[in-house]
Each structure stands twice: as C-alpha cells, then as structure tokens.
Design a protein around this motif. Sequence first.
Motif, PDB file in Angstrom:
ATOM      1  N   LEU A   1       0.804  -1.215   0.000  1.00 60.11           N
ATOM      2  CA  LEU A   1       0.000   0.000   0.000  1.00 60.11           C
ATOM      3  C   LEU A   1       0.840   1.270   0.000  1.00 60.11           C
ATOM      4  O   LEU A   1       0.283   2.374  -0.012  1.00 60.11           O
ATOM      5  CB  LEU A   1      -0.922   0.015   1.225  1.00 60.11           C
ATOM      6  N   ASP A   2       2.164   1.157   0.023  1.00 64.47           N
ATOM      7  CA  ASP A   2       3.014   2.330   0.115  1.00 64.47           C
ATOM      8  C   ASP A   2       3.118   3.012  -1.255  1.00 64.47           C
ATOM      9  O   ASP A   2       2.742   2.449  -2.286  1.00 64.47           O
ATOM     10  CB  ASP A   2       4.399   1.942   0.614  1.00 64.47           C
ATOM     11  N   GLY A   3       3.658   4.209  -1.247  1.00 70.07           N
ATOM     12  CA  GLY A   3       3.845   4.957  -2.484  1.00 70.07           C
ATOM     13  C   GLY A   3       2.622   5.750  -2.885  1.00 70.07           C
ATOM     14  O   GLY A   3       1.559   5.678  -2.266  1.00 70.07           O
ATOM     15  N   ARG A   4       2.802   6.517  -3.971  1.00 73.40           N
ATOM     16  CA  ARG A   4       1.663   7.305  -4.463  1.00 73.40           C
ATOM     17  C   ARG A   4       0.567   6.390  -4.993  1.00 73.40           C
ATOM     18  O   ARG A   4      -0.620   6.674  -4.813  1.00 73.40           O
ATOM     19  CB  ARG A   4       2.146   8.256  -5.554  1.00 73.40           C
ATOM     20  N   ASN A   5       0.979   5.342  -5.688  1.00 73.19           N
ATOM     21  CA  ASN A   5       0.031   4.335  -6.147  1.00 73.19           C
ATOM     22  C   ASN A   5       0.371   3.013  -5.471  1.00 73.19           C
ATOM     23  O   ASN A   5       1.536   2.633  -5.380  1.00 73.19           O
ATOM     24  CB  ASN A   5       0.098   4.167  -7.662  1.00 73.19           C
ATOM     25  N   SER A   6      -0.630   2.326  -5.048  1.00 71.59           N
ATOM     26  CA  SER A   6      -0.397   1.050  -4.363  1.00 71.59           C
ATOM     27  C   SER A   6      -0.002  -0.017  -5.375  1.00 71.59           C
ATOM     28  O   SER A   6      -0.069   0.176  -6.595  1.00 71.59           O
ATOM     29  CB  SER A   6      -1.661   0.616  -3.626  1.00 71.59           C
ATOM     30  N   ASP A   7       0.376  -1.180  -4.864  1.00 68.63           N
ATOM     31  CA  ASP A   7       0.543  -2.345  -5.724  1.00 68.63           C
ATOM     32  C   ASP A   7      -0.819  -2.796  -6.238  1.00 68.63           C
ATOM     33  O   ASP A   7      -1.874  -2.351  -5.772  1.00 68.63           O
ATOM     34  CB  ASP A   7       1.197  -3.491  -4.938  1.00 68.63           C
ATOM     35  N   TRP A   8      -0.770  -3.714  -7.184  1.00 66.57           N
ATOM     36  CA  TRP A   8      -1.989  -4.309  -7.695  1.00 66.57           C
ATOM     37  C   TRP A   8      -2.466  -5.418  -6.745  1.00 66.57           C
ATOM     38  O   TRP A   8      -1.667  -6.177  -6.220  1.00 66.57           O
ATOM     39  CB  TRP A   8      -1.770  -4.915  -9.082  1.00 66.57           C
TER      40      TRP A   8
END
Length: 715
Positions: A555-562
């Motif tokens: 869930l980290d970052g500007r966009n999460s993982d898929w």
Amino acid sequence: MLRAIIALLLLAVFAGHPRDGIAQSTGAATLVADKVWIDNNNTLTAEGHVEILHGTTRIKATRITYGGTDGALRIDGPITMIEGDDIIVLASSAELDREMQNGILRGARMVLSQQLQLAAAEIHRVNGRYTQLYKTVASSCQVCAEHPVPLWQIRARRIIHDQQERQLYFDDAVLRVLDIPILYLPRLRLPDPTLKRATGFLTPTFKSSSKLGWGLKIPYFIKLGDHADITLTPFLGTKTKTFELGFRRAFRSGDISFEGALSSDDILPGRDRGYFFGTGRFELPREYVLDFDVEITSDRDYLLDYGYSSKDRLDSAISISRARRDKLLEIELTHYHSLRLSENNDTIPSLVGNLTYHKRFVPDMIGGDASLRFDAHSHYRTSNIAGNLGRDLTRASLRLDWRRKWTLQNGMVASLLGEINADYYSVSQGLAGELNGSQITPAAAVELRWPFVKTTTVGASVGASHVLEPVIQLVWSDSTTANIPDEDSRLVEFDEGNLFSLSRFPGADRYERGYRANVGLTWTRYDPKGWSLGVTVGRILRAHNLGQFRASTGLDGRNSDWLAAVQLKLPNNLTLSNRSVFDNDFDFAKNETRLIWQTDKLKIGSSYIWMKAEPYENRPLDTSEWTFDGAYDFDPNWTGKTDWRYDFIAGDAAYAGIGLEYRNDCVKVDLSLSRRFTSSGSLTPSTDFGLTVSLTGFGSNTSGRSRAHRCRNYN
C-alpha cells in the motif's frame, strides 16, 4: 361371549403394573394371532404369527399359552421381544409370569441399542428390571451364524443388565481377541450403549514421544450428579509422571469447564511442571452474557512438549456483553502472557481493557444507514522504560458514519459515504511529543458501481451468466495527523475485503489520509455445468504520497501495488483460490494460494503463502511456507491421514504427521505419528507416536461404527 372372555383374560395377564424406578404403561395388551382358543381347563392358546403389543413392549412368537394355577405365560419361538427403541431380545422359548416381570428365556440373545449383542444359553428376567444372562458372550461385532467368531468378545459366566441404571455387570469375564484370551477379570462393570455418562474407566491411549518416552494414559470418569463430572487421567511414561484433571459443571444459566495437568519429567528434572486452562459462560439478566477464560502454564515449552496446546501467547480474560439486532455492548479485561522467546512480558502490554458500544440506525432526515461507535481502550506494561518498551496508554474513540446509495436510470449504483472520528489519548512513559489530548479526523467518499449482466445464448457455453462490475471510489480525509504511538495498527492487510474501505488500518491509532481513488473491477462467470470463476483486480491511486504504509503491505507509495484475487469452483468439489499483491514489475509483496478438494473418499487441503519480511510487524525474515493436509478412505474400514508444513526459507520441513485409522462395526483403532522439526531456544525437535483402541458398544460413543450391524433372523 368368547371375545369378552379373551379380553378379560388379556387384561389380567398383560396389564402393566408400576414398579420401583421403571415407568410402565397401564391397561390391557393387544393380541394378534391366526388362531386363539380357550380349552376346557380355561387355558388360553394363541397360535400362528402371534404378536402382543403392550405399552412400549412388542412380542412376536409362534405360539403363546396362558393358563394353569400359576398364571404362567409359555411362549414358543422363534421369539422376538422389542422393548422401546433400545432393547431387542431373541429366544427359542420362554416362560414368563402373568406380568412379564419374571421368567426364563432359553437359547436367547439380547441386542442393546443396535450395537451390543449378548448371547446366552439362558436369560432370566427378574422384577422387570434385571436381566441375568448365563454362559454369555458379549460383543458389538456380529455374532450371527454367518459370523461365528467375532473380532473381539467378552465371555462371562454371568452378565446382569440393570435396565434402570443402564449398567452391565460381568462375573468371571475374559476378553478374547480373534478368539485368543487376552485379559481375565473376576468382576467387570460397563455402561450399556444407551448410557451417556457413567463413572468408570474410559478408553486408554498409548503414547510415545522422543522427549517423554513411551507411556499409557488411563482416564477415569467420575459422574457428579446429572450436571457435573470429573475426569482423572494418570499418564505413566518412562520419562514422565503426569496427572491430568478435567472438570465440567453445567448450571441453569451457563457452564464452566476446567482442565489441567501436573508433571515431573526428565526434560526439566527436579522441577514441577504443569498448566491450567478454564472457561465459563453465563447468561445474565436483560440478555447480558458473562464469559471468562483462564490460561496458565509453568514454562514456555510445557504445552508443546505434552501436546496440550500450540498457543504461544496465553490470554486470560473476563467479559460482559450484550448483542441485539441493532446494538452491541461489550466490556472486556484481558491479561496476556507470551511464551515467545522473541517477546519480553515486561515490555508487551500485559493488561488490556476494552469497552465497545456500537449502534446502527436510520437517520430520519437524510435516510441511508448510519452507525455510532464508541471504543475505550487502555493497556499497561510492567516495564518502567520510556517509549515502546514501557509506554502505557488510554484511548477513547467516537465514530459516526453514514452511507446511502441510489440506483440511476442507466443501471449505475451511486453511493455517498462519510464518517467523523474523535479520539482522546492519555499516554504515560511515552516519548517526547506524543499526543496527550484529542484529535478529530473526518472522511468522505463518493462511489460509483456499474454492474453488467450477460447470458451466453450461442456456442458451447449457452446459459452461462457473466457479471462484470467496475467500481470507482473517490475518497477524501484530513491529511494532517498528530504524533500518535502505533500500538494496534501494525498488522495491515490489503485484500478484496477492504479494497473499497475508507481506511485500511485495522486499529484506531491510524487513519488513512489524503485524496485517493480506490478503483477495481470484478468479473464472475456462472456456468450451467456447475462451475464458477470469480476475478477481482484493483489498486489505490493517491494525489500525494504521505508515507503512511510500509513497503511490505503493498500500500506504500503514491500508487499502491496491484491486488488480484481469483476463485475457481468446479462441480467435482474442487475449489482453488489465490490472492496476490504485486507491483508493475510483478514483484510480489504477498501471495496466498489455497486448494480444497473433497470427494466421497478423498479430502485434500493445501496452502502456499509468501510474504516479504517486515520487522515492524515482528517478521524479520521472509515467509514462504507450504502446508498440506489430507485424508483418504481406502475402503469403508480404513482411512489414511497426513498433514505437512514445509518452510522454504529454512529449507526444511517444520511439521509432518501421518495417521491410519481402522473402523468397523465393533472396533476403532487410531494410529498416529508426528514430527515437529522446528528448534528455537529450549524448544527442540520431537517425535510423537499415539495408539488408541476403542471397543464400540459400551456407553453412547458410536463414532467407530462404519455401518449398522444386522442379523438376518431378526430383520
């Protein structure tokens, strides 16, 4: 005139009379026969397909004669006497008194609860309560003509069946297996199959362990009235002397249960070891419920060494709760004691209190669904060190949330969501700058769902239904945050269950913040041939990276993982599910696969899990484990079992177990072998072996019966 005489005679002969301790039906019996006559000596004779019905007793015979000065009832067989649902008596001939309370049955066999058969040269009925069998063989294996030698049998000079107490008393009993004498007992008492609880020995268990050596468990059950009992179990082994105790008590409004053990062994010589577990539940006035449990052990490894429990954290708790359709109230106090070497009981929250009040309602003015939730939490550490090792914290939280949805003309489903959280913190022995006071966190969202449904009308998949639903959720919540210690939001999950949640933190110490879009797509296919496939794909897109989540959560970052989840169900009872969290380069943060297959003979369950290391969640190493458990019925009598856990990071098995079970209509044999390979601290690898042999037909346990046994001559 003849019918009246017969009725009077039957009334005199077969009328029931109450006896001490046994309830009897009163009134005349019913006699059915091909021929009934009375001779000059006033002797009544019934012949040909004779059947007598009296209360719960039913007698079938070839010929019945009543008469003489003693009023005896003489019956010629073959005779079948059925008493209620539990007793069947077969005999070649019989003589009974007029009340059928006393008498002799010759060449007889008695079947109790369709399980235990007792064959005897002669059966005496005494006072309608006792049945005495002479020169007797008892077995739950078939002893019909086609099975003359049962797998096991108990031969006795005499067996007395007390119908009131539901007990069997054996004189000069010899246990024979495959017709070979194994054990002689001058006196033996066993419960009949209809008795659920009776004082006496239970099935012994042979156990062998690399740590404890080999030994025998011999449980003794003591009935303390109708509502309480104690089970005493000495465990005598080559490397241990253990005494186990279990206690149960039922009350009008609840029940309690305790179990424990005390041991002296070669693992920790010169030191007493033991454990105590207890649970209870009581219904209080006004629909409140009181629950409690107690868990205590002498050392970290005792529970695993003896196989009592695999728990590595003990929790002793007491709670009062009330759950209604729209309200929940719960108050709980818990004491934790960790058995993990990686945890110090001085620095973990050892005493935790929680209060929860949750109410759902429909607002009058704006409609929709709303809920009000109040939580109070407090925990205490015994350590005096400031910061994470000694922090004591008290929190009060109030949440008001609301949701309403509308169905638009184009089929879209639109929803509005909102919530506001108010939290108050009181921290002692914390770090400088940590919040001591209150904060308010609002959040709002708009959601659009557009479900599409299609049914295939051509091709090989005619009748298949497809449901496609794209979902987008635009969320805002306050991006400012106070310095709050994270005590209950460390274990973060990202799955299809919270893809469209306002916050993915599990506790109240953290709220997901900022502008973001939760987007996803679900597709489900239902095939008329009996299988279905469901797929969910989604991710979170944020306006700014606020650094709220750890990398291992995905869930980290500007966009999460898929996030991708798949579930396949086949008509042969095979279910396959997978959940994965991965980035654009298909670098997996988490992956879990589960397979379940169940048929009439085979049961298989297998799982694989992969997770990146996360010290923040107390996982310093990557997790890569495969588990497997299965059972296979080779035939109606033999079942094989196995379970397995393999740690790919350690490159070795963590646990392995196999078992073999044999069942037929009269015996159950359970053989097990397990090996724990893990080693940490004082916990060393160990191997355990167990053997249990149960003879069915005594007491109410029928788990070992693979089929009901029947004899042709009383079917």
